[in-house]
Each structure stands twice: as C-alpha cells, then as structure tokens.
Write an enzyme that holds these catalytic residues in place. Structure first.
Site, PDB file in Angstrom:
ATOM      1  N   ARG A 242       0.852  -1.182   0.000  1.00 25.09           N
ATOM      2  CA  ARG A 242       0.000   0.000   0.000  1.00 25.09           C
ATOM      3  C   ARG A 242       0.891   1.236   0.000  1.00 25.09           C
ATOM      4  O   ARG A 242       1.912   1.279   0.692  1.00 25.09           O
ATOM      5  CB  ARG A 242      -0.917   0.038   1.230  1.00 25.09           C
ATOM      6  N   GLU A 271      -2.582   7.536  -4.882  1.00 20.08           N
ATOM      7  CA  GLU A 271      -2.852   6.920  -6.186  1.00 20.08           C
ATOM      8  C   GLU A 271      -4.288   7.050  -6.668  1.00 20.08           C
ATOM      9  O   GLU A 271      -4.572   6.891  -7.858  1.00 20.08           O
ATOM     10  CB  GLU A 271      -2.477   5.431  -6.147  1.00 20.08           C
ATOM     11  N   HIS A 303      -0.864  -0.235  -9.667  1.00 15.42           N
ATOM     12  CA  HIS A 303      -1.523  -1.206  -8.778  1.00 15.42           C
ATOM     13  C   HIS A 303      -1.982  -2.436  -9.576  1.00 15.42           C
ATOM     14  O   HIS A 303      -3.147  -2.839  -9.508  1.00 15.42           O
ATOM     15  CB  HIS A 303      -2.714  -0.544  -8.068  1.00 15.42           C
TER      16      HIS A 303
HETATM   17  P1  NAI Z   1      -1.558 -11.425   4.943  1.00 17.43           P
HETATM   18  O1  NAI Z   1      -2.610 -10.926   5.871  1.00 17.43           O
HETATM   19  O2  NAI Z   1      -1.517 -12.867   4.563  1.00 17.43           O
HETATM   20  O3  NAI Z   1      -0.120 -11.077   5.578  1.00 17.43           O
HETATM   21  C1  NAI Z   1       0.235  -9.822   6.071  1.00 17.43           C
HETATM   22  C2  NAI Z   1       1.367 -10.027   7.079  1.00 17.43           C
HETATM   23  O4  NAI Z   1       1.841  -8.735   7.462  1.00 17.43           O
HETATM   24  C3  NAI Z   1       0.911 -10.740   8.353  1.00 17.43           C
HETATM   25  O5  NAI Z   1       1.775 -11.825   8.636  1.00 17.43           O
HETATM   26  C4  NAI Z   1       1.004  -9.655   9.428  1.00 17.43           C
HETATM   27  O6  NAI Z   1       1.354 -10.162  10.694  1.00 17.43           O
HETATM   28  C5  NAI Z   1       2.114  -8.782   8.855  1.00 17.43           C
HETATM   29  N1  NAI Z   1       2.171  -7.425   9.392  1.00 17.43           N
HETATM   30  C6  NAI Z   1       1.155  -6.648   9.827  1.00 17.43           C
HETATM   31  N2  NAI Z   1       1.630  -5.452  10.232  1.00 17.43           N
HETATM   32  C7  NAI Z   1       2.980  -5.502  10.058  1.00 17.43           C
HETATM   33  C8  NAI Z   1       4.039  -4.575  10.288  1.00 17.43           C
HETATM   34  N3  NAI Z   1       3.797  -3.347  10.781  1.00 17.43           N
HETATM   35  N4  NAI Z   1       5.293  -4.961  10.004  1.00 17.43           N
HETATM   36  C9  NAI Z   1       5.553  -6.183   9.491  1.00 17.43           C
HETATM   37  N5  NAI Z   1       4.586  -7.102   9.239  1.00 17.43           N
HETATM   38  C10 NAI Z   1       3.324  -6.752   9.518  1.00 17.43           C
HETATM   39  O7  NAI Z   1      -1.630 -10.495   3.666  1.00 17.43           O
HETATM   40  P2  NAI Z   1      -1.114 -10.799   2.191  1.00 17.43           P
HETATM   41  O8  NAI Z   1      -2.127 -11.550   1.436  1.00 17.43           O
HETATM   42  O9  NAI Z   1       0.265 -11.349   2.259  1.00 17.43           O
HETATM   43  O10 NAI Z   1      -1.090  -9.325   1.570  1.00 17.43           O
HETATM   44  C11 NAI Z   1      -0.198  -8.333   2.063  1.00 17.43           C
HETATM   45  C12 NAI Z   1      -0.623  -6.981   1.521  1.00 17.43           C
HETATM   46  O11 NAI Z   1      -0.389  -6.913   0.119  1.00 17.43           O
HETATM   47  C13 NAI Z   1      -2.135  -6.672   1.638  1.00 17.43           C
HETATM   48  O12 NAI Z   1      -2.478  -6.202   2.907  1.00 17.43           O
HETATM   49  C14 NAI Z   1      -2.318  -5.623   0.576  1.00 17.43           C
HETATM   50  O13 NAI Z   1      -2.106  -4.344   1.145  1.00 17.43           O
HETATM   51  C15 NAI Z   1      -1.218  -5.913  -0.419  1.00 17.43           C
HETATM   52  N6  NAI Z   1      -1.743  -6.378  -1.703  1.00 17.43           N
HETATM   53  C16 NAI Z   1      -1.423  -5.682  -2.835  1.00 17.43           C
HETATM   54  C17 NAI Z   1      -1.863  -6.093  -4.079  1.00 17.43           C
HETATM   55  C18 NAI Z   1      -1.476  -5.386  -5.350  1.00 17.43           C
HETATM   56  O14 NAI Z   1      -2.088  -5.627  -6.399  1.00 17.43           O
HETATM   57  N7  NAI Z   1      -0.481  -4.515  -5.352  1.00 17.43           N
HETATM   58  C19 NAI Z   1      -2.753  -7.256  -4.186  1.00 17.43           C
HETATM   59  C20 NAI Z   1      -2.993  -7.965  -2.945  1.00 17.43           C
HETATM   60  C21 NAI Z   1      -2.507  -7.519  -1.750  1.00 17.43           C
END
Ligand code: NAI
Length: 357
Positions: A242, A271, A303
């Site tokens: 993000r 964005e 994105h």
């Molecule tokens: P997920 O929920 O499986 O994993 C997120 C991880 O981040 C968790 O293990 C959590 O404990 C950790 N976390 C939370 N706060 C943190 C911090 N301050 N420092 C370090 N780690 C922290 O989520 P997933 O599926 O891996 O997605 C991650 C992110 O990717 C989403 O939240 C979304 O913002 C982004 N995303 C972007 C996309 C794109 O098209 N550019 C598409 C899909 C997701």
C-alpha cells in the site's frame, strides 16, 4: 443483467472496469445475482447510487468512510463485498455499528503479487526498462546499465503473510540471505530460510527491501526520513502493498541523495486519482508523482501486481460466493470482523469490543 426484478438480490459494483464486468459476469452463472456496474468509485459523492441495492461491491481506491457507510445503510445496503485483500479504506467500526457485514477476498493469488514484486526487482536492478527504451531508439550502449548479482546479497521482507512467504519461496533459487520482520513470525521460517530480526536490523542490513504487510494506522509511513536514513546506501525498495507505507517526500529525498538506489512502486500514497485510469490527455497535478516519474531508477506501475487471469477469476468467484451466501442467510466465511465474522448483531459489541478498524 439489470436490477429490475424486486425478488432478485441486487449488487451494485463500483469502480467497474471492462475486465471486472467480464470476470464477475462469468462468476455469476451459478448464483443468479442481479449485477449493476458503475464506473464511479464509491465515495461520499457517489454513495447515493446505492439506493435500492442489497449489497455493494467495492475496490481498493473506493472510500468507504463513516459517511458512506451511513448512506449505504440508509439506502438499504446490508453487505459490502470488497473485491480485494486489503480493507484499509473501509471504516469497519462504522460498518459494525450499523450492522453492515463486510467481506473481502483474503487470498486469491499470492503468486500474482509475489511474482510481480520479483519482476520489479529484476527489472530495476538490471535496468531492463532502460535497455528496452535504448534499443528501440537504436542505442545499443550498455554503460549505465550495470546491476549487481543478487546471490549473496540480503533481502529484507517486511510482512511474511501469504504474499511475503510466497515471495520468500520464489527467492529460494537466488542464493540471497533472507531477513524478515513481522509481529507474527511464520512457523515456516526455517523451511524458507527466513531469519526474523527487529525492523531496525532489517533496514540497516538489507540490500533490497520488499513490503508485504497491510497498511494500518500504526505502520503508516513505515518508511520515512528517519527510517530511510537507516538504509544501506543504494538499497532498493519494492512496494507492492500500500502506498501510504512510504512517505513519498522522504523517498524522493532518499532517491535524490542516492540513499535509495532504486524504487519499484506498484502503489503510491495518493494513487486514487490516477491509478487504473487513463490520464494521458491531462497534465499531472500531483507534483510528487510527477517528480517520482522523472527518476530513471524508479518504476511506477498502476496497482497491477494482482492482475493475472487466475487472480481475477478467484476474486470474482470468491466475491460472488460470499454475496450469495449472505443472500441465502448463511454467515459469509470471509467476513472481516474478528468478533462477529458477519453474524448480526456482532457479539463483540456486547462484550464492549468492536470490529477491527
Ligand atoms: P496477509 O494478511 O496474509 O499477511 C500480512 C502479514 O503482514 C501478516 O503476517 C502480518 O502479521 C504482517 N504485518 C502486519 N503489520 C505488520 C508490520 N507493521 N510490520 C511487518 N509485518 C506486519 O496479507 P497478504 O495476502 O500477504 O497481503 C499483504 C498486503 O499486500 C495486503 O495487505 C495488501 O495491502 C497488499 N496487496 C497488494 C496487491 C497489489 O495488487 N499490489 C494485491 C494484494 C494484496
């Protein structure tokens, strides 16, 4: 399909692009929902379009603040279906207070995003984007295009959930040292060769840093002047999570000084007005975005890390399955609130707790 029949469950789909329509219409075959597509983003000035719908479907740059939630509720909407993983743009407290269930698609293809992050890194490091342009203009010189071997270098992965772990898996063949930071370390760490370290250590020791955590109030501007100052000189930053995880002004300063060696940005903190839209006929009003676009060592994309056939298929199928469950009186599996998981009224509220905001 129109939303004229009163007996059919009516879903208003905001910020709808032709590809959304294509995949959602295909995924609707088993459900028979009434789908209406709006090009408008869902925000305060467009929320009135939800009049007469049972549910709305929104995306990453819609703005579902408390006012929007109140309008949706007044219009009879009882379900918000986010066709994405992140939900930082949804006021969950307002939703829960109003009794609006919110569902999302927590997992649709971690490969899509992880592969894209790796693509940004390989492109930036070896300057393939510049080579492409040079050769097309008949310039076959390679000076200025030197990169470095990833083997033996240190990768810092911030956030090791589904995407961060998939990214680590992809890196297994590269021979990199993998540092990770996450408040909830993965039990898979040993298999993936991840060494969990404090954030400061990761920032100080990594040659490349890739962000894979969700945006929360606590980690907004995780990378800002004082944390960028900790980086190794010339560190590469990759952000497919993000935009607001990075303070753009601090990034620009870091790029100007050389502290940041390159940045691959699939997301940008402001964005909303640009990404996913064709703005090529108009001057860019956002000076920070325009400045970022001038750096030869910055790749900005709109994105699109999620944007694969497999991911779009999963997103559409999962979203409409959740909507159909809700229509059929089942508690949707993928509701966001950890207390109620979509059950109404939210039992967390009687315990004095609220939906995650
Ligand atoms: P997920 O929920 O499986 O994993 C997120 C991880 O981040 C968790 O293990 C959590 O404990 C950790 N976390 C939370 N706060 C943190 C911090 N301050 N420092 C370090 N780690 C922290 O989520 P997933 O599926 O891996 O997605 C991650 C992110 O990717 C989403 O939240 C979304 O913002 C982004 N995303 C972007 C996309 C794109 O098209 N550019 C598409 C899909 C997701």
């Amino acid at each position: 399909m129109s939303h004229s029949s009163p007996s059919v469950f009516k879903l208003a789909i905001f910020d709808a692009k032709p590809y959304d329509r294509q995949f959602l219409e295909a995924a609707n075959a088993p459900h028979g929902l009434s789908l209406t597509f709006f090009e408008e983003k869902l925000k305060a000035s467009t929320a009135s379009l939800s009049q007469g719908f049972d549910a709305v479907c929104a995306f990453v740059n819609d703005d579902l603040d408390a006012d929007v939630m109140a309008t949706l509720h007044a219009n009879g909407v009882r379900l918000v279906a986010m066709r994405c993983a992140g939900y930082n743009n949804v006021n969950m407290k307002a939703a829960c207070d109003l009794g609006i269930t919110v569902v999302r698609v927590p997992e649709y293809s971690p490969y899509a995003v992880a592969e894209y992050a790796l693509g940004l890194l390989l492109t930036l490091n070896r300057k393939i984007h510049r080579a492409y342009n040079r050769v097309r203009e008949g310039n076959f010189a390679i000076s200025g295009l030197m990169g470095f071997d990833l083997r033996g270098k240190t990768m810092g992965i911030i956030g090791t959930g589904r995407i961060g772990r998939t990214f680590a898996e992809l890196l297994q063949g590269f021979g990199m040292r993998l540092l990770a930071h996450d408040p909830f370390p993965s039990p898979d760490a040993a298999r993936l060769g991840l060494a969990y370290v404090p954030l400061e250590t990761l920032l100080r020791e990594s040659d490349v840093i890739s962000l894979h955590c969700p945006l929360t109030p606590e980690n907004t501007h995780l990378l800002r002047h004082d944390t960028i100052a900790l980086l190794k000189d010339g560190a590469i930053l990759i952000n497919t999570s993000r935009g607001k995880l990075i303070d753009t002004a601090a990034l620009i300063d870091g790029l100007k000084s050389g502290k940041v060696g390159a940045a691959g940005l699939d997301v940008y903190e402001e964005e909303t007005d640009y990404f996913f839209e064709d703005r090529s006929d108009n001057p860019i009003q956002d000076d920070a975005l325009a400045r970022l676009m001038t750096f030869p060592n910055v790749i900005i994309s709109s994105h699109q890390a999620f944007f694969t056939r497999e991911a779009e298929t999963n997103i559409a199928q999962t979203t409409l399955a959740s909507v159909a469950d809700f229509r059929d009186g089942k508690t949707p599996q993928l509701a966001i609130c950890e207390h109620c998981a979509g059950a109404r009224p939210c039992p967390g509220k009687t315990a004095g707790q609220r939906c995650r905001s």
